[in-house]
Write a protein that holds these residues in place. Structure first.
Motif, mmCIF file in Angstrom:
data_model
loop_
_atom_site.group_PDB
_atom_site.id
_atom_site.type_symbol
_atom_site.label_atom_id
_atom_site.label_comp_id
_atom_site.label_asym_id
_atom_site.label_seq_id
_atom_site.Cartn_x
_atom_site.Cartn_y
_atom_site.Cartn_z
ATOM 1 N N UNK A 82 0.830 -1.210 0.000
ATOM 2 C CA UNK A 82 0.000 0.000 0.000
ATOM 3 C C UNK A 82 0.866 1.263 0.000
ATOM 4 N N UNK A 83 0.602 2.165 -0.934
ATOM 5 C CA UNK A 83 1.329 3.437 -0.994
ATOM 6 C C UNK A 83 2.713 3.347 -1.615
ATOM 7 N N UNK A 84 3.139 2.156 -1.958
ATOM 8 C CA UNK A 84 4.509 1.989 -2.439
ATOM 9 C C UNK A 84 4.598 2.075 -3.965
ATOM 10 N N UNK A 85 5.797 2.413 -4.417
ATOM 11 C CA UNK A 85 6.093 2.379 -5.846
ATOM 12 C C UNK A 85 6.501 0.959 -6.210
ATOM 13 N N UNK A 86 5.819 0.405 -7.194
ATOM 14 C CA UNK A 86 6.042 -0.992 -7.576
ATOM 15 C C UNK A 86 6.523 -1.026 -9.025
ATOM 16 N N UNK A 87 7.695 -1.572 -9.239
ATOM 17 C CA UNK A 87 8.233 -1.704 -10.597
ATOM 18 C C UNK A 87 7.853 -3.082 -11.127
ATOM 19 N N UNK A 88 7.069 -3.076 -12.174
ATOM 20 C CA UNK A 88 6.474 -4.314 -12.688
ATOM 21 C C UNK A 88 7.214 -4.784 -13.942
ATOM 22 N N UNK A 89 7.850 -5.937 -13.849
ATOM 23 C CA UNK A 89 8.593 -6.480 -15.012
ATOM 24 C C UNK A 89 7.788 -7.531 -15.770
ATOM 25 N N UNK A 116 -4.584 -2.900 -11.090
ATOM 26 C CA UNK A 116 -5.912 -3.195 -10.529
ATOM 27 C C UNK A 116 -5.779 -4.085 -9.292
ATOM 28 N N UNK A 117 -4.884 -5.073 -9.375
ATOM 29 C CA UNK A 117 -4.664 -5.945 -8.207
ATOM 30 C C UNK A 117 -4.035 -5.155 -7.055
ATOM 31 N N UNK A 118 -2.986 -4.390 -7.372
ATOM 32 C CA UNK A 118 -2.289 -3.597 -6.337
ATOM 33 C C UNK A 118 -2.900 -2.199 -6.320
ATOM 34 N N UNK A 119 -4.191 -2.139 -6.005
ATOM 35 C CA UNK A 119 -4.970 -0.916 -6.213
ATOM 36 C C UNK A 119 -4.486 0.244 -5.354
ATOM 37 N N UNK A 120 -3.800 -0.050 -4.251
ATOM 38 C CA UNK A 120 -3.352 1.035 -3.375
ATOM 39 C C UNK A 120 -1.873 1.362 -3.583
ATOM 40 N N UNK A 121 -1.270 0.797 -4.617
ATOM 41 C CA UNK A 121 0.153 1.052 -4.914
ATOM 42 C C UNK A 121 0.261 1.865 -6.194
ATOM 43 N N UNK A 122 1.478 2.297 -6.506
ATOM 44 C CA UNK A 122 1.724 3.047 -7.744
ATOM 45 C C UNK A 122 2.590 2.176 -8.648
#
Ligand SMILES: NC(=O)c1ccc[n+]([C@@H]2O[C@H](COP(=O)([O-])OP(=O)(O)OC[C@H]3O[C@@H](n4cnc5c(N)ncnc54)[C@H](OP(=O)(O)O)[C@@H]3O)[C@@H](O)[C@H]2O)c1
Length: 221
Positions: A82-89, A116-122
């Protein structure tokens, strides 16, 4: 420098972990089988690395890289990110991964699905179009003449800018590929994907920023 959480520490996740350590970051690696299976990787990475569960890696990371097979994306923990920056590979290739109807219909991109799954992340999409060995081989210091550029997408400009600073710190320029909806432009099968997909690097500087921009513009669905 960042504390980087890695969820999925295989070929790509392990490579990003190595580059992050080389760039001065600390990393927490994780996988599906448990931290005890990552002893060798951690020993290789050195004292700024440790292994943990995916939830712990998520909580420890200022930035969190998720690098799991597409079929496992719903297992990535939501709350700790939640609230975190997520780098998606994550990439989707139905020949390898089985069919996901929304992706086949191109009604959504893989990173939008992850968002959509990590709705509270960026979620930021990056590292998707480069073979893991190529990623390791082509990291260069800032300003190097043969530095490679990687496309990056995200819906929040400030978050994307922070992710780009991380990518820069570990050896690559970035080309802004727009919002997550535009991420299809470097999915498998597109020109910007095939530039780096092979195991053998064919040319010294396969992806400077101009080449990447041209490849993104040339993509068709
Ligand atoms: N290979 C490439 O060059 C390349 C390039 C660009 C993008 N990609 C994409 O990047 C992603 C990773 O590819 P890869 O080649 O690095 O795969 P990989 O070597 O098979 O590694 C996958 C990692 O994900 C972990 N994992 C699987 N399910 C998990 C779960 N539910 N929770 C936490 N961790 C889980 C695995 O852990 P366990 O082993 O413990 O299950 C493993 O550490 C894929 O989506 C792929 O399409 C790959």
């Amino acid at each position: 420098m960042w504390n980087v959480g890695i969820i999925g520490s295989g070929r790509v996740g392990g490579t990003v972990a190595r580059l992050a350590i080389a760039g001065g970051c600390s990393v927490v690696v994780s996988n599906s089988r448990g931290p005890e299976t990552l002893t060798e990787l951690v020993a290789d990475l050195g004292p700024r690395a440790r292994a943990a569960t995916p939830a712990e890696a998520a909580e420890a990371g200022d930035l969190v890289v998720i690098s799991v097979p597409v079929r496992a994306y719903r297992e990535v923990p939501v709350e700790p990110l939640k609230g975190r920056t997520v780098l998606d590979t994550i990439n989707y290739d139905p020949r390898l991964h089985g069919h996901i109807p929304e992706l086949d219909a191109a009604s959504i991109t893989t990173s939008e699905m992850v968002q959509q799954h990590l709705h509270a992340s960026h979620v930021v999409k990056v590292f998707n179009n480069i073979f893991f060995q190529t990623l390791r081989a082509l990291a260069r210091p800032r300003g190097a003449a043969d530095r490679t550029a990687l496309p990056i997408a995200g819906d929040a400009p400030d978050v994307k800018a922070e992710a780009a600073r991380f990518v820069d710190a570990i050896g690559f320029d970035t080309v802004d590929g727009g919002p997550l909806a535009e991420g299809w432009r470097w999915q498998p099968g597109t020109p910007a994907h095939s530039v780096y997909a092979g195991e053998t690097i064919q040319v010294a500087n396969p992806g400077n920023a101009e080449k990447v921009r041209n490849a993104l513009a040339a993509a068709t669905r």
